[in-house]
Structures are given as C-alpha cells and as structure tokens.
Design an enzyme around this catalytic site. Sequence first.
Site, short mmCIF file in Angstrom:
data_model
loop_
_atom_site.label_atom_id
_atom_site.label_comp_id
_atom_site.label_asym_id
_atom_site.label_seq_id
_atom_site.Cartn_x
_atom_site.Cartn_y
_atom_site.Cartn_z
N LYS A 254 0.88 -1.32 -0.01
CA LYS A 254 -0.17 0.00 -0.01
C LYS A 254 1.11 1.16 -0.09
O LYS A 254 1.79 1.38 0.67
CB LYS A 254 -0.87 -0.11 1.42
CG LYS A 254 -2.32 0.77 0.96
CD LYS A 254 -3.09 0.16 2.28
CE LYS A 254 -4.41 0.95 2.56
NZ LYS A 254 -5.07 0.90 3.66
O1 G3P Z 1 -8.12 1.54 3.43
C1 G3P Z 1 -8.66 2.73 3.92
C2 G3P Z 1 -8.51 2.84 5.29
O2 G3P Z 1 -7.38 2.00 5.86
C3 G3P Z 1 -8.90 4.20 5.95
O3 G3P Z 1 -10.08 4.17 6.43
O4 G3P Z 1 -12.00 4.20 7.88
O5 G3P Z 1 -9.77 5.26 8.53
O6 G3P Z 1 -11.18 6.37 6.90
P1 G3P Z 1 -10.93 5.14 7.44
#
Ligand code: G3P
Length: 224
Positions: free
Chosen positions: A83
């Site tokens: 990532k």
């Molecule tokens: O893959 C995206 C994630 O890791 C972040 O999402 O829920 O923290 O906005 P969030």
Amino acid sequence: MQLFIDTANVSEIKTAWSWGILDGVTTNPTHIAKSGRDFDQVLEEIFAIVDGPISVETVSTKAEDIVREGRAIAAFHRNAVVKVPVMPEGLKAVKQLASEGIKTNVTLCFSAVQAYLAAKAGATYISPFIHRKELAGDDGVLLVQQIRDIYDRYGYETKILAASIRTGKEVLESLLAGADVATMPFDIMESLYKHTMTDIGLKMFLDDWKSVPESKLFGTLAVR
Ligand code: G3P
C-alpha cells in the site's frame, strides 16, 4: 465485488473469515498502532488466517525507501499487496514495484485525477476514501463512479477498491457505482447481515415451529 476487511485486529479477521464471504484484508499504520502489538507478529497471524490479497502500508516518503519497504512486504508472503500513498514519490515507487511484478494498492485517493495517475503508474488497486470525502462535504461515491468511467473508457486494469467505508449505505452505493472491491471495518461488515424485518420474521417462524410435532427428518436438531 470483492469484500475486504479493514483492520489489523486478528480476532475480528478470524471471525469475518469464518463467515465464508471475506476475500482479503487492508491494513494501515493506524490499525497496526491500535493493535498495540508487534508488527511482524500481527502480519504473521493475518497471513495465516486469510488466503487472499492483504495490503500492508509503506511508511516512507522517498521513492527508493518505499521500494525497499515494498520489496520487504512482497517477500513476506505471496498474498502481500504493497500500500502506497498517492504522491509523486509514491507513484514513482509504484511504477518500479509494478515492473518487478509486485502488487500495489495506491491509497489516500480523494480525486479521480489521482486515480488516473495511479493507473498510469501501474497500480493494482486504487483506494478512493469514500467516507472521509463525505465528511469533508464532498461526494465520495461520485468519486468511485468517475474513476469507473475513466478506467473503463481508457482501458486501465487497476481495480477500484472503495475504502474508508463507515455505513452499509456506502457499501450499497459502492456496489452500484461499479467498485471492484469494498473494504470496511468489522462492525460495518457485521451490520450488512442485519435487518429488523429479518429478526421479526425469524422469531415468528421459530415460535410457530414450536407447535409442529417432532419430525424424523430434524430429530432433536431443531430448536424448541
Ligand atoms: O483502506 C482505507 C482505510 O485504511 C482508512 O479508512 O476508515 O480510517 O477512513 P478510514
């Protein structure tokens, strides 16, 4: 559309995997920090549970360091996906990693032109952040639709991984917008099973069943 869980919580991953509907996992540095556990140990456990793509995020800002981390992640397990945040150094690294056959997930995408650049660099996945975009007063699902249109029109094979999902409605809208994958926290995935009418209907069926005489077919298996 594939379904990924967005967490580094091993017991949540184990439970979601046992449901038989999980295709992969996405993690990020916040998830790892939240687990309060040893990074290598958590990864070992996640890769042992789920047989599917598992995204592990790089934490450097220079292309050569991102590539170094990416190679280490890829060498860790055949299911590893690297990532990388969308930024010039990040996409430079993605291009290099792609040329080595290493799968990448370009993250923190908030615009369709960022997704276009990620596809040009050879990203395997692009992660548009739906809910964080909605929180900023913007349309997160429209972003998925725009990326779908661009990728289909120009023939990019990068998969759209709808990320930062916090509601069941955002899952539905991602399905309708043509996302290839949606990743979400455990509680959102669990909530997808639920509907009040299902609970009411199930209770009614089970209560009515109590008046049916015991059968040979079910024997003592059926709840009474
Ligand atoms: O893959 C995206 C994630 O890791 C972040 O999402 O829920 O923290 O906005 P969030």
